[in-house]
Scaffold this motif. Structure first.
Motif, PDB file in Angstrom:
ATOM      1  N   ASN A 185      13.771  11.706  -7.443  1.00  0.00           N
ATOM      2  CA  ASN A 185      13.005  10.564  -7.947  1.00  0.00           C
ATOM      3  C   ASN A 185      13.764   9.248  -7.819  1.00  0.00           C
ATOM      4  O   ASN A 185      13.165   8.176  -7.961  1.00  0.00           O
ATOM      5  CB  ASN A 185      12.592  10.790  -9.396  1.00  0.00           C
ATOM      6  CG  ASN A 185      11.467  11.808  -9.531  1.00  0.00           C
ATOM      7  OD1 ASN A 185      10.798  12.145  -8.547  1.00  0.00           O
ATOM      8  ND2 ASN A 185      11.250  12.315 -10.724  1.00  0.00           N
ATOM      9  N   THR A 186      15.065   9.306  -7.573  1.00  0.00           N
ATOM     10  CA  THR A 186      15.828   8.081  -7.381  1.00  0.00           C
ATOM     11  C   THR A 186      15.692   7.557  -5.952  1.00  0.00           C
ATOM     12  O   THR A 186      15.906   6.375  -5.691  1.00  0.00           O
ATOM     13  CB  THR A 186      17.319   8.301  -7.696  1.00  0.00           C
ATOM     14  OG1 THR A 186      17.879   9.206  -6.736  1.00  0.00           O
ATOM     15  CG2 THR A 186      17.500   8.869  -9.095  1.00  0.00           C
ATOM     16  N   LYS A 187      15.353   8.457  -5.034  1.00  0.00           N
ATOM     17  CA  LYS A 187      15.220   8.072  -3.625  1.00  0.00           C
ATOM     18  C   LYS A 187      13.772   8.108  -3.141  1.00  0.00           C
ATOM     19  O   LYS A 187      13.506   7.775  -1.983  1.00  0.00           O
ATOM     20  CB  LYS A 187      16.069   8.996  -2.749  1.00  0.00           C
ATOM     21  CG  LYS A 187      17.557   8.927  -3.024  1.00  0.00           C
ATOM     22  CD  LYS A 187      18.325   9.860  -2.108  1.00  0.00           C
ATOM     23  CE  LYS A 187      19.819   9.777  -2.375  1.00  0.00           C
ATOM     24  NZ  LYS A 187      20.590  10.705  -1.493  1.00  0.00           N
ATOM     25  N   ASN A 188      12.855   8.514  -4.029  1.00  0.00           N
ATOM     26  CA  ASN A 188      11.435   8.636  -3.649  1.00  0.00           C
ATOM     27  C   ASN A 188      11.245   9.580  -2.463  1.00  0.00           C
ATOM     28  O   ASN A 188      10.494   9.275  -1.526  1.00  0.00           O
ATOM     29  CB  ASN A 188      10.826   7.270  -3.330  1.00  0.00           C
ATOM     30  CG  ASN A 188      10.611   6.421  -4.555  1.00  0.00           C
ATOM     31  OD1 ASN A 188      11.107   6.742  -5.632  1.00  0.00           O
ATOM     32  ND2 ASN A 188       9.886   5.323  -4.414  1.00  0.00           N
ATOM     33  N   THR A 189      11.921  10.700  -2.515  1.00  0.00           N
ATOM     34  CA  THR A 189      11.804  11.676  -1.428  1.00  0.00           C
ATOM     35  C   THR A 189      11.520  13.073  -1.975  1.00  0.00           C
ATOM     36  O   THR A 189      11.924  13.411  -3.093  1.00  0.00           O
ATOM     37  CB  THR A 189      13.082  11.744  -0.576  1.00  0.00           C
ATOM     38  OG1 THR A 189      14.191  12.081  -1.416  1.00  0.00           O
ATOM     39  CG2 THR A 189      13.347  10.420   0.117  1.00  0.00           C
ATOM     40  N   TYR A 232      -3.505  10.375  -1.006  1.00  0.00           N
ATOM     41  CA  TYR A 232      -2.536   9.762  -0.100  1.00  0.00           C
ATOM     42  C   TYR A 232      -1.873  10.816   0.779  1.00  0.00           C
ATOM     43  O   TYR A 232      -1.425  11.851   0.277  1.00  0.00           O
ATOM     44  CB  TYR A 232      -1.459   9.014  -0.896  1.00  0.00           C
ATOM     45  CG  TYR A 232      -2.015   8.018  -1.872  1.00  0.00           C
ATOM     46  CD1 TYR A 232      -1.885   8.207  -3.248  1.00  0.00           C
ATOM     47  CD2 TYR A 232      -2.699   6.894  -1.422  1.00  0.00           C
ATOM     48  CE1 TYR A 232      -2.405   7.298  -4.139  1.00  0.00           C
ATOM     49  CE2 TYR A 232      -3.230   5.972  -2.315  1.00  0.00           C
ATOM     50  CZ  TYR A 232      -3.082   6.188  -3.670  1.00  0.00           C
ATOM     51  OH  TYR A 232      -3.605   5.288  -4.552  1.00  0.00           O
ATOM     52  N   TRP A 233      -1.797  10.487   2.069  1.00  0.00           N
ATOM     53  CA  TRP A 233      -1.284  11.436   3.057  1.00  0.00           C
ATOM     54  C   TRP A 233      -0.354  10.762   4.051  1.00  0.00           C
ATOM     55  O   TRP A 233      -0.530   9.587   4.389  1.00  0.00           O
ATOM     56  CB  TRP A 233      -2.439  12.067   3.843  1.00  0.00           C
ATOM     57  CG  TRP A 233      -3.274  12.974   3.027  1.00  0.00           C
ATOM     58  CD1 TRP A 233      -4.304  12.626   2.199  1.00  0.00           C
ATOM     59  CD2 TRP A 233      -3.150  14.389   2.939  1.00  0.00           C
ATOM     60  NE1 TRP A 233      -4.821  13.741   1.594  1.00  0.00           N
ATOM     61  CE2 TRP A 233      -4.142  14.848   2.038  1.00  0.00           C
ATOM     62  CE3 TRP A 233      -2.305  15.327   3.525  1.00  0.00           C
ATOM     63  CZ2 TRP A 233      -4.295  16.193   1.719  1.00  0.00           C
ATOM     64  CZ3 TRP A 233      -2.458  16.669   3.212  1.00  0.00           C
ATOM     65  CH2 TRP A 233      -3.454  17.088   2.315  1.00  0.00           C
ATOM     66  N   GLY A 234       0.613  11.535   4.532  1.00  0.00           N
ATOM     67  CA  GLY A 234       1.420  11.085   5.644  1.00  0.00           C
ATOM     68  C   GLY A 234       0.748  11.438   6.962  1.00  0.00           C
ATOM     69  O   GLY A 234      -0.331  12.037   6.978  1.00  0.00           O
ATOM     70  N   GLN A 235       1.421  11.085   8.057  1.00  0.00           N
ATOM     71  CA  GLN A 235       0.859  11.312   9.393  1.00  0.00           C
ATOM     72  C   GLN A 235       1.135  12.722   9.913  1.00  0.00           C
ATOM     73  O   GLN A 235       0.508  13.150  10.872  1.00  0.00           O
ATOM     74  CB  GLN A 235       1.424  10.287  10.368  1.00  0.00           C
ATOM     75  CG  GLN A 235       0.971   8.866  10.097  1.00  0.00           C
ATOM     76  CD  GLN A 235      -0.539   8.733  10.185  1.00  0.00           C
ATOM     77  OE1 GLN A 235      -1.142   9.098  11.188  1.00  0.00           O
ATOM     78  NE2 GLN A 235      -1.157   8.220   9.130  1.00  0.00           N
ATOM     79  N   CYS A 291       9.945  14.030   3.069  1.00  0.00           N
ATOM     80  CA  CYS A 291       8.839  13.107   2.859  1.00  0.00           C
ATOM     81  C   CYS A 291       9.357  11.912   2.078  1.00  0.00           C
ATOM     82  O   CYS A 291       9.892  12.072   0.971  1.00  0.00           O
ATOM     83  CB  CYS A 291       7.720  13.797   2.099  1.00  0.00           C
ATOM     84  SG  CYS A 291       6.346  12.707   1.622  1.00  0.00           S
ATOM     85  N   SER A 292       9.199  10.741   2.654  1.00  0.00           N
ATOM     86  CA  SER A 292       9.632   9.510   1.998  1.00  0.00           C
ATOM     87  C   SER A 292       8.403   8.727   1.573  1.00  0.00           C
ATOM     88  O   SER A 292       7.484   8.525   2.372  1.00  0.00           O
ATOM     89  CB  SER A 292      10.489   8.683   2.957  1.00  0.00           C
ATOM     90  OG  SER A 292      10.894   7.477   2.361  1.00  0.00           O
ATOM     91  N   ALA A 293       8.378   8.284   0.311  1.00  0.00           N
ATOM     92  CA  ALA A 293       7.214   7.598  -0.229  1.00  0.00           C
ATOM     93  C   ALA A 293       7.543   6.171  -0.630  1.00  0.00           C
ATOM     94  O   ALA A 293       8.655   5.878  -1.075  1.00  0.00           O
ATOM     95  CB  ALA A 293       6.668   8.362  -1.424  1.00  0.00           C
ATOM     96  N   SER A 294       6.556   5.298  -0.476  1.00  0.00           N
ATOM     97  CA  SER A 294       6.691   3.921  -0.932  1.00  0.00           C
ATOM     98  C   SER A 294       5.333   3.424  -1.392  1.00  0.00           C
ATOM     99  O   SER A 294       4.299   3.980  -1.023  1.00  0.00           O
ATOM    100  CB  SER A 294       7.239   3.030   0.184  1.00  0.00           C
ATOM    101  OG  SER A 294       6.365   3.013   1.291  1.00  0.00           O
ATOM    102  N   GLY A 295       5.355   2.382  -2.219  1.00  0.00           N
ATOM    103  CA  GLY A 295       4.114   1.781  -2.665  1.00  0.00           C
ATOM    104  C   GLY A 295       3.429   2.481  -3.824  1.00  0.00           C
ATOM    105  O   GLY A 295       2.262   2.181  -4.125  1.00  0.00           O
ATOM    106  N   LEU A 296       4.121   3.421  -4.457  1.00  0.00           N
ATOM    107  CA  LEU A 296       3.549   4.098  -5.615  1.00  0.00           C
ATOM    108  C   LEU A 296       4.654   4.383  -6.628  1.00  0.00           C
ATOM    109  O   LEU A 296       5.825   4.411  -6.279  1.00  0.00           O
ATOM    110  CB  LEU A 296       2.838   5.399  -5.216  1.00  0.00           C
ATOM    111  CG  LEU A 296       3.675   6.639  -4.873  1.00  0.00           C
ATOM    112  CD1 LEU A 296       2.751   7.845  -4.755  1.00  0.00           C
ATOM    113  CD2 LEU A 296       4.477   6.474  -3.635  1.00  0.00           C
ATOM    114  N   GLN A 326       0.827  -1.178   0.000  1.00  0.00           N
ATOM    115  CA  GLN A 326       0.000   0.000   0.000  1.00  0.00           C
ATOM    116  C   GLN A 326       0.877   1.249   0.000  1.00  0.00           C
ATOM    117  O   GLN A 326       2.055   1.182   0.326  1.00  0.00           O
ATOM    118  CB  GLN A 326      -0.934   0.010   1.219  1.00  0.00           C
ATOM    119  CG  GLN A 326      -0.252   0.241   2.551  1.00  0.00           C
ATOM    120  CD  GLN A 326       0.293  -1.004   3.157  1.00  0.00           C
ATOM    121  OE1 GLN A 326       0.577  -1.987   2.457  1.00  0.00           O
ATOM    122  NE2 GLN A 326       0.478  -1.010   4.466  1.00  0.00           N
ATOM    123  N   VAL A 327       0.261   2.351  -0.346  1.00  0.00           N
ATOM    124  CA  VAL A 327       0.986   3.612  -0.402  1.00  0.00           C
ATOM    125  C   VAL A 327       1.267   4.109   1.010  1.00  0.00           C
ATOM    126  O   VAL A 327       0.382   4.127   1.862  1.00  0.00           O
ATOM    127  CB  VAL A 327       0.193   4.685  -1.171  1.00  0.00           C
ATOM    128  CG1 VAL A 327       0.930   6.022  -1.143  1.00  0.00           C
ATOM    129  CG2 VAL A 327      -0.053   4.247  -2.611  1.00  0.00           C
TER     130      VAL A 327
END
Length: 126
Positions: free
Chosen positions: A73-77, A115-118, A22-27, A1-2
């Motif tokens: 875009n290489t680190k998803n941040t 999609y949102w972070g905490q 902001c670090s993203a995963s799942g997308l 999941q995202v």
């Protein structure tokens, strides 16, 4: 999941700088726009800055010239460099992800981001 996870918040004094991440995963990060929003106590969540997948950026007038958004875009941040902080910048800061394509104010509307972070607290003391 995202999953989106913010980090870097804290307590600083007026005029100081702070860098949020902001670090993203799942997308598929490189085809999503990432934005920062903030919410102060008793106020609605408001747009701060947005980075399209190609690196184009937009800022709210209240932070223009003081905040800089950047993405890797290489680190998803996506980072938000905040300089010359003011007491009115005190808020919980959230990163959010949405499809890159948007129109007009829809690019900056809370409801257009699925999609949102905490969130991470930023407190600027005067």
């Amino acid at each position: 999941q995202v999953q989106l996870a913010e980090s870097g918040g804290g307590l600083v004094q007026q005029g100081d700088s702070l860098r949020l991440s902001c670090s993203a995963s799942g997308l598929a990060f490189n085809i999503y726009a990432i934005a920062w929003f903030r919410q102060a106590p008793g106020k609605e969540r408001e747009f701060v800055s947005r980075s399209w997948s190609d690196g184009n950026t937009r800022y709210a007038d209240s932070v223009k010239g003081r905040f800089t958004i950047s993405r890797d875009n290489t680190k998803n941040t996506v980072d938000l460099q905040m300089n010359s902080l003011k007491s009115e910048d005190t808020a919980v800061y959230y990163c959010a992800a949405a499809w890159d394509a948007c129109e007009g104010i829809g690019c900056y509307a809370v409801g257009k981001y699925p999609y949102w972070g905490q969130g991470t607290q930023v407190t600027v003391s005067s």
